[in-house]
Design a protein around this motif. Sequence first.
Motif, PDB file in Angstrom:
ATOM      1  N   VAL A   1       0.839  -1.208   0.000  1.00 14.43           N
ATOM      2  CA  VAL A   1       0.000   0.000   0.000  1.00 14.43           C
ATOM      3  C   VAL A   1       0.867   1.248   0.000  1.00 14.43           C
ATOM      4  CG1 VAL A   1      -1.769   1.290   1.245  1.00 14.43           C
ATOM      5  CG2 VAL A   1      -1.888  -1.200   1.152  1.00 14.43           C
ATOM      6  N   GLY A   2       1.927   1.246   0.821  1.00 13.85           N
ATOM      7  CA  GLY A   2       2.832   2.397   0.854  1.00 13.85           C
ATOM      8  C   GLY A   2       3.500   2.644  -0.487  1.00 13.85           C
ATOM      9  N   GLY A   3       3.895   1.559  -1.150  1.00 12.57           N
ATOM     10  CA  GLY A   3       4.515   1.707  -2.458  1.00 12.57           C
ATOM     11  C   GLY A   3       3.561   2.265  -3.498  1.00 12.57           C
ATOM     12  N   LEU A   4       2.328   1.753  -3.510  1.00 15.23           N
ATOM     13  CA  LEU A   4       1.324   2.267  -4.451  1.00 15.23           C
ATOM     14  C   LEU A   4       1.016   3.736  -4.176  1.00 15.23           C
ATOM     15  CD1 LEU A   4      -1.152  -0.764  -4.577  1.00 15.23           C
ATOM     16  CD2 LEU A   4       0.383   0.013  -6.401  1.00 15.23           C
ATOM     17  N   ALA A   5       0.900   4.069  -2.881  1.00 21.42           N
ATOM     18  CA  ALA A   5       0.633   5.462  -2.512  1.00 21.42           C
ATOM     19  C   ALA A   5       1.785   6.360  -2.931  1.00 21.42           C
ATOM     20  CB  ALA A   5       0.380   5.562  -1.005  1.00 21.42           C
ATOM     21  N   ALA A   6       3.026   5.881  -2.775  1.00 24.04           N
ATOM     22  CA  ALA A   6       4.190   6.671  -3.179  1.00 24.04           C
ATOM     23  C   ALA A   6       4.202   6.883  -4.685  1.00 24.04           C
ATOM     24  CB  ALA A   6       5.470   5.972  -2.733  1.00 24.04           C
ATOM     25  N   TRP A   7       3.851   5.840  -5.436  1.00 22.07           N
ATOM     26  CA  TRP A   7       3.807   5.958  -6.892  1.00 22.07           C
ATOM     27  C   TRP A   7       2.786   7.006  -7.336  1.00 22.07           C
ATOM     28  CZ3 TRP A   7      -0.398   4.583 -10.096  1.00 22.07           C
ATOM     29  CH2 TRP A   7      -0.135   4.633 -11.459  1.00 22.07           C
ATOM     30  N   ALA A   8       1.623   7.012  -6.693  1.00 24.13           N
ATOM     31  CA  ALA A   8       0.572   7.970  -7.062  1.00 24.13           C
ATOM     32  C   ALA A   8       0.874   9.371  -6.552  1.00 24.13           C
ATOM     33  CB  ALA A   8      -0.772   7.494  -6.519  1.00 24.13           C
ATOM     34  N   ALA A   9       1.347   9.460  -5.305  1.00 31.42           N
ATOM     35  CA  ALA A   9       1.539  10.776  -4.688  1.00 31.42           C
ATOM     36  C   ALA A   9       2.733  11.520  -5.264  1.00 31.42           C
ATOM     37  CB  ALA A   9       1.706  10.620  -3.175  1.00 31.42           C
ATOM     38  N   SER A  10       3.765  10.780  -5.697  1.00 33.81           N
ATOM     39  CA  SER A  10       4.985  11.425  -6.198  1.00 33.81           C
ATOM     40  C   SER A  10       4.833  11.957  -7.611  1.00 33.81           C
ATOM     41  CB  SER A  10       6.157  10.442  -6.144  1.00 33.81           C
ATOM     42  OG  SER A  10       6.405  10.028  -4.825  1.00 33.81           O
ATOM     43  N   SER A  11       3.768  11.553  -8.288  1.00 34.97           N
ATOM     44  CA  SER A  11       3.611  11.941  -9.687  1.00 34.97           C
ATOM     45  C   SER A  11       3.272  13.418  -9.846  1.00 34.97           C
ATOM     46  CB  SER A  11       2.527  11.085 -10.342  1.00 34.97           C
ATOM     47  OG  SER A  11       1.274  11.271  -9.673  1.00 34.97           O
ATOM     48  N   SER A  12       2.451  13.945  -8.948  1.00 38.14           N
ATOM     49  CA  SER A  12       2.012  15.330  -9.059  1.00 38.14           C
ATOM     50  C   SER A  12       1.295  15.746  -7.788  1.00 38.14           C
ATOM     51  CB  SER A  12       1.061  15.499 -10.261  1.00 38.14           C
ATOM     52  OG  SER A  12      -0.099  14.705 -10.073  1.00 38.14           O
ATOM     53  N   THR A  13       1.017  17.039  -7.679  1.00 35.53           N
ATOM     54  CA  THR A  13       0.248  17.527  -6.534  1.00 35.53           C
ATOM     55  C   THR A  13      -1.151  16.926  -6.499  1.00 35.53           C
ATOM     56  OG1 THR A  13       1.466  19.615  -6.492  1.00 35.53           O
ATOM     57  CG2 THR A  13      -0.681  19.584  -5.399  1.00 35.53           C
ATOM     58  N   PRO A  14      -1.878  16.847  -7.657  1.00 37.59           N
ATOM     59  CA  PRO A  14      -3.180  16.173  -7.620  1.00 37.59           C
ATOM     60  C   PRO A  14      -3.080  14.730  -7.146  1.00 37.59           C
ATOM     61  CG  PRO A  14      -2.973  17.451  -9.629  1.00 37.59           C
ATOM     62  CD  PRO A  14      -1.630  17.478  -8.971  1.00 37.59           C
ATOM     63  N   GLY A  15      -1.983  14.047  -7.496  1.00 35.49           N
ATOM     64  CA  GLY A  15      -1.793  12.679  -7.045  1.00 35.49           C
ATOM     65  C   GLY A  15      -1.710  12.583  -5.538  1.00 35.49           C
ATOM     66  N   LEU A  16      -0.991  13.515  -4.928  1.00 35.49           N
ATOM     67  CA  LEU A  16      -0.877  13.544  -3.466  1.00 35.49           C
ATOM     68  C   LEU A  16      -2.243  13.774  -2.825  1.00 35.49           C
ATOM     69  CD1 LEU A  16       1.031  13.571  -0.990  1.00 35.49           C
ATOM     70  CD2 LEU A  16       1.214  16.045  -1.290  1.00 35.49           C
ATOM     71  N   ILE A  17      -3.008  14.693  -3.410  1.00 32.68           N
ATOM     72  CA  ILE A  17      -4.341  15.001  -2.867  1.00 32.68           C
ATOM     73  C   ILE A  17      -5.262  13.797  -3.017  1.00 32.68           C
ATOM     74  CG2 ILE A  17      -6.386  16.455  -3.150  1.00 32.68           C
ATOM     75  CD1 ILE A  17      -4.484  18.703  -4.050  1.00 32.68           C
ATOM     76  N   ILE A  18      -5.189  13.120  -4.162  1.00 33.47           N
ATOM     77  CA  ILE A  18      -6.036  11.941  -4.397  1.00 33.47           C
ATOM     78  C   ILE A  18      -5.720  10.843  -3.379  1.00 33.47           C
ATOM     79  CG2 ILE A  18      -6.464  10.035  -6.002  1.00 33.47           C
ATOM     80  CD1 ILE A  18      -6.166  12.092  -8.282  1.00 33.47           C
ATOM     81  N   VAL A  19      -4.430  10.620  -3.111  1.00 39.20           N
ATOM     82  CA  VAL A  19      -4.039   9.612  -2.125  1.00 39.20           C
ATOM     83  C   VAL A  19      -4.605   9.957  -0.758  1.00 39.20           C
ATOM     84  CG1 VAL A  19      -2.089   8.641  -0.843  1.00 39.20           C
ATOM     85  CG2 VAL A  19      -1.958   8.869  -3.330  1.00 39.20           C
ATOM     86  N   ALA A  20      -4.515  11.230  -0.373  1.00 41.02           N
ATOM     87  CA  ALA A  20      -5.029  11.654   0.939  1.00 41.02           C
ATOM     88  C   ALA A  20      -6.538  11.440   1.025  1.00 41.02           C
ATOM     89  CB  ALA A  20      -4.680  13.124   1.181  1.00 41.02           C
ATOM     90  N   VAL A  21      -7.263  11.809  -0.042  1.00 42.74           N
ATOM     91  CA  VAL A  21      -8.726  11.666  -0.040  1.00 42.74           C
ATOM     92  C   VAL A  21      -9.128  10.195   0.002  1.00 42.74           C
ATOM     93  CG1 VAL A  21     -10.815  12.028  -1.412  1.00 42.74           C
ATOM     94  CG2 VAL A  21      -9.129  13.861  -1.203  1.00 42.74           C
ATOM     95  N   LEU A  22      -8.459   9.350  -0.799  1.00 44.20           N
ATOM     96  CA  LEU A  22      -8.780   7.923  -0.811  1.00 44.20           C
ATOM     97  C   LEU A  22      -8.484   7.273   0.546  1.00 44.20           C
ATOM     98  CD1 LEU A  22      -7.475   6.800  -4.341  1.00 44.20           C
ATOM     99  CD2 LEU A  22      -9.855   7.085  -3.597  1.00 44.20           C
ATOM    100  N   ALA A  23      -7.405   7.697   1.188  1.00 44.99           N
ATOM    101  CA  ALA A  23      -7.067   7.153   2.502  1.00 44.99           C
ATOM    102  C   ALA A  23      -8.131   7.519   3.532  1.00 44.99           C
ATOM    103  CB  ALA A  23      -5.702   7.661   2.943  1.00 44.99           C
ATOM    104  N   LEU A  24      -8.577   8.768   3.512  1.00 40.96           N
ATOM    105  CA  LEU A  24      -9.631   9.190   4.436  1.00 40.96           C
ATOM    106  C   LEU A  24     -10.924   8.427   4.171  1.00 40.96           C
ATOM    107  CD1 LEU A  24      -9.059  13.064   4.503  1.00 40.96           C
ATOM    108  CD2 LEU A  24      -8.717  11.466   6.398  1.00 40.96           C
ATOM    109  N   ALA A  25     -11.238   8.229   2.902  1.00 41.76           N
ATOM    110  CA  ALA A  25     -12.465   7.505   2.556  1.00 41.76           C
ATOM    111  C   ALA A  25     -12.399   6.051   3.022  1.00 41.76           C
ATOM    112  CB  ALA A  25     -12.695   7.567   1.044  1.00 41.76           C
ATOM    113  N   ALA A  26     -11.247   5.410   2.830  1.00 41.86           N
ATOM    114  CA  ALA A  26     -11.098   4.016   3.261  1.00 41.86           C
ATOM    115  C   ALA A  26     -11.204   3.898   4.772  1.00 41.86           C
ATOM    116  CB  ALA A  26      -9.746   3.470   2.786  1.00 41.86           C
ATOM    117  N   GLY A  27     -10.581   4.826   5.486  1.00 44.12           N
ATOM    118  CA  GLY A  27     -10.689   4.818   6.944  1.00 44.12           C
ATOM    119  C   GLY A  27     -12.118   5.004   7.406  1.00 44.12           C
ATOM    120  N   ALA A  28     -12.841   5.901   6.746  1.00 43.22           N
ATOM    121  CA  ALA A  28     -14.236   6.152   7.113  1.00 43.22           C
ATOM    122  C   ALA A  28     -15.101   4.911   6.883  1.00 43.22           C
ATOM    123  CB  ALA A  28     -14.777   7.329   6.296  1.00 43.22           C
TER     124      ALA A  28
END
Length: 389
Positions: A323-350
């Motif tokens: 999961v950390g590796g996938l998140a790093a791949w998505a978040a490191s690509s761009s600022t929108p990628g970082l935001i998407i990872v944060a939103v998806l993580a919050l949604a999964a936790g909820a």
Amino acid sequence: MDVIITVTLVIAIALIFDFTNGFHDTANAMATSVATGALKPRVAVLISAVLNLAGAFISTQVAQTISQGLIKEGPGGVLITPTMIFAGLVGAVLWNVGTWYLGLPSSSTHALFGGLIGAAIIGAGFNSVDYGVLLSKVVLPALFSPLVAGAVALVATYAAYRITKQAKARGSDRGFRHGQTVSASFVSLAHGTNDAQKTMGVITLTLIAAGYQQANTGPQIWVIAGCGLAIGLGTYIGGWRIMRTVGKQITDVHPAQGFAAESSSAATILISSHLGFALSTTQVTSGAVVGSGLGKKLALVHWGVVGKIAIGWVLTLPAAALVGGLAAWAASSSTPGLIIVAVLALAAGAVFFFLARRHPINQHNVNEVDDQTEIASDEQEPVAAGRKA
């Protein structure tokens, strides 16, 4: 994205991880005391929360293992960026919340290391991780610490029952219940000493990677205080789902067993913290509970439950790394990628929290075992048989 914004996000999710570590690992200290009736559930988590906070100030050896050892330094500094650390923490938090929902006492420590390792490998390559430190300070302690704690608890439980003539002497159970108040408190102190430091190390690593702190320096006082408060608050919330598993499903815990399990756990964790070993307090306490069951009566341990817990231990580090590796791949690509990872993580936790509300476990029913128990409803018959024995 501006570095300060990324660092702020990392610190925020690091404290969220510390909070989940608190409620995930409350069972480490208080499950057996609650199961035996030595402490009322809400009193138990209050004591544990205060001592987790106090324990955070005792030592920083484990924090330095993370901030100065696990991730290598290159010519330009540590070979990991704040974005990668953010991604690693996402993997750790999601694993913590998922296993909490299942009532599975997995390792927050290995979830954290797995997430960081996966993110570092994807973002900076395989050479970014110091595998010698990983082996000596993480993997080997993970293998040996539950065995050591279990062996000590086995001997201590056997000795306790021999001394008290199988605990049938009048007042012996009462004495062990009083003893559990002390032993459980030491486990809470030890948990704060070991586990709060892991988040301190992550935040310190982030500050070093971002250039806000010099390399080879320890956690700052505001980092220590913030991590202590986060883990203490999470502890007070109470990880009732996992507490039920540790206190009621591994073995039918009695006061002498609880005292032995807690004492051996505290000793193992405190010594390891002093040596800088970032071990899993979950594994230590679970191993000690198994040992206490063996020390009382060989047939009393529910090996089906133990097996499922062990599978969770084995899967924790690689699953969090994925999961950390996938998140790093998505978040490191761009600022929108970082935001998407944060939103998806919050949604999964909820989602996990919403699902947990459908079958709530709290201070009122933590000691009840029924057919809706998450891990092993088919394991209840041996418990009853053990009680009759």
